[in-house]
Write an enzyme that holds these catalytic residues in place. Structure first.
Site, PDB file in Angstrom:
ATOM      1  CG  ASP A 153      -7.304   4.522  -3.392  1.00  0.00           C
ATOM      2  OD1 ASP A 153      -8.532   4.578  -3.651  1.00  0.00           O
ATOM      3  OD2 ASP A 153      -6.543   3.696  -3.911  1.00  0.00           O
ATOM      4  CE1 TYR A 189      -6.265   3.388   0.161  1.00  0.00           C
ATOM      5  CE2 TYR A 189      -3.864   3.443   0.423  1.00  0.00           C
ATOM      6  CZ  TYR A 189      -5.003   2.873  -0.116  1.00  0.00           C
ATOM      7  OH  TYR A 189      -4.890   1.767  -0.917  1.00  0.00           O
ATOM      8  CD  GLU A 200      -2.941  -0.915  -0.169  1.00  0.00           C
ATOM      9  OE1 GLU A 200      -3.016   0.173  -0.765  1.00  0.00           O
ATOM     10  OE2 GLU A 200      -3.537  -1.933  -0.575  1.00  0.00           O
TER      11      GLU A 200
END
Ligand code: ADE
Ligand code: SF4
Length: 415
Positions: free
Chosen positions: A144, A126, A43
């Site tokens: 996102d 996020y 991520e």
């Protein structure tokens, strides 16, 4: 449309997303794991970087740092090396710091609550939401750019997507949708829809599981939504860099440990605001054999260096150069004294390159001073500098733009 849903004819959008995801998703390496460390790495890499770019870096990074303790124990320079080419290096620095915190404060075990994830360096809402939902199956929103776009279109949100108002609305909706489904699958399904179907341009609405009640689709606004606040033009920074080479090598300086491209090595340089006309003062990049001794260059006509640069530019370059290095008294050369100026020291433009960052643009020009004895330079006390042999430059982490310039000046690829 709403009545259709209320009438029970249309399953909840979250359910449709997950059903679609199960049969349509791409096989990506981070989808074969529930290891929260691996999810954090993927991520982090995927912020601001495309999936195809990330995949080889993801494999190499985990090969080198297979678990959080190996990352915590690594040297920062080595982490940056593994990151080289991905850009946005503060992500790498923070990832390493986060690993250190997990080892020192959580016994080496990744925390599983939003609050403790948020307390890790570089982990914002996020990333915390993505790790909590994907790795730990907790119902946490992970919003996102993909998710913002999908929800703004589906719900017809007209607040510009970069505003807090839009983000709050989207987060609220995603939180509610997330309760309807298994969190890991839901988070990935909505991101995947944004990445492969509800794309920024030309979304593939005909294959979208949300098309029946998507506001943007039903009202013909898919190429209007999401709205964006108009961008300010990028600030243009003129970077004057110097090619200072002697038998010890090429002079490099280390950038400050904070801010843009923190801690990376570059040619010694000065950054100034770009003014109209700056470009006009300079000639074109010309071929120069950089190893020709100064004496030879001085005694020649100068014409083999290409067009003579204006003396106004020379004077400016002199004043910038003395901010970086000085010569001890008596060693002649870089002084502002009239005598030295009258010796008509000149500079040759040996390379130039533009580089675009998010908010600024660099126009880097590299000048080589002619007629300066570099054997006795003293470095400015506020800068970390050293001479590096040509063959050893590749051992240092340089911003891409400097790699390009140095490579073209040396007639080879530095990396
Ligand atoms: N972009 C951000 N996170 C992602 C993920 N887990 N899979 C694919 N694309 C992504
Ligand atoms: Fe996006 Fe089109 Fe699907 Fe609406 S119907 S969510 S605009 S892909």
């Amino acid at each position: 449309m709403k009545s259709q849903q209320e009438a029970g004819k249309l399953p909840h959008p979250a359910h449709r997303l997950v059903t679609w995801y199960k049969q349509a998703h791409r096989q990506l390496p981070w989808r074969n794991t529930k290891d929260p460390y691996r999810i954090l790495v993927s991520e982090t890499m995927l912020q601001q970087t495309r999936v195809e770019t990330v995949i080889p870096y993801y494999h190499a990074f985990l090969e080198r740092f297979p678990d959080i303790s190996s990352l915590a124990a690594a040297e920062e320079d080595e982490v940056l090396k593994q990151w080289q080419g991905l850009g946005y290096y503060s992500r790498a620095r923070n990832l390493k710091k986060a690993a250190e915190v997990v080892v020192s404060q959580h016994g080496g075990v990744m925390p599983d609550t939003i609050e403790s994830l948020l307390s890790l360096p570089g982990v914002g809402p996020y990333t915390a939401g993505a790790v909590a939902s994907i790795a730990f199956d907790k119902p946490a929103p992970a919003v996102d750019g993909n998710v913002l776009r999908v929800i703004a279109r589906f719900c017809g949100i007209v607040d510009p997507i970069d505003t807090l108002a839009a983000k709050r609305k989207v987060t609220e909706i995603v939180s509610q949708w997330g309760m309807e489904e298994q969190p890991s699958l839901f988070t990935q399904s909505i991101m995947e829809l944004g990445a492969t179907v509800c794309t920024p341009r030309s979304p593939k609405c005909d294959v979208c599981p949300l098309k029946e009640d998507c506001v943007a689709y039903l009202t013909g606004q898919t190429d209007v939504l999401p709205l964006k606040t108009p961008k300010k033009p990028r600030k243009i920074i003129r970077v004057i860099a110097f090619w200072l080479e002697n038998e010890q090598g090429i002079l490099l300086e280390k950038r400050p440990n904070h801010g843009l491209l923190a801690g990376m090595w570059q040619l010694p340089s000065v950054e100034t605001d770009w003014k109209d006309g700056d470009q006009k003062n300079t000639g074109e990049v010309h071929e120069t054999n950089l190893l020709v001794p100064d004496a030879e260059l001085d005694s020649g006509s100068g014409s083999k260096l290409g067009p003579k640069l204006g003396s106004k530019l020379d004077a400016e370059l002199d004043s910038q150069l003395v901010r970086l290095v000085t010569m001890p008294r008596g060693a002649e050369q870089v002084t502002t004294s009239r005598a030295a100026e009258e010796k008509l020291r000149s500079y040759v433009l040996v390379g130039e390159e533009k580089h675009i960052f998010t908010h600024i643009e660099w126009r880097v020009q590299v000048f080589r001073p002619v007629g300066i004895n570099l054997s006795q330079v003293e470095f400015a006390p506020d800068r970390e500098m050293m001479f590096v042999q040509r063959a050893e430059i590749r051992q240092y982490v340089l911003p891409r733009v400097y790699e390009k310039i140095i490579g073209s000046i040396l007639g080879e690829r530095v990396r």
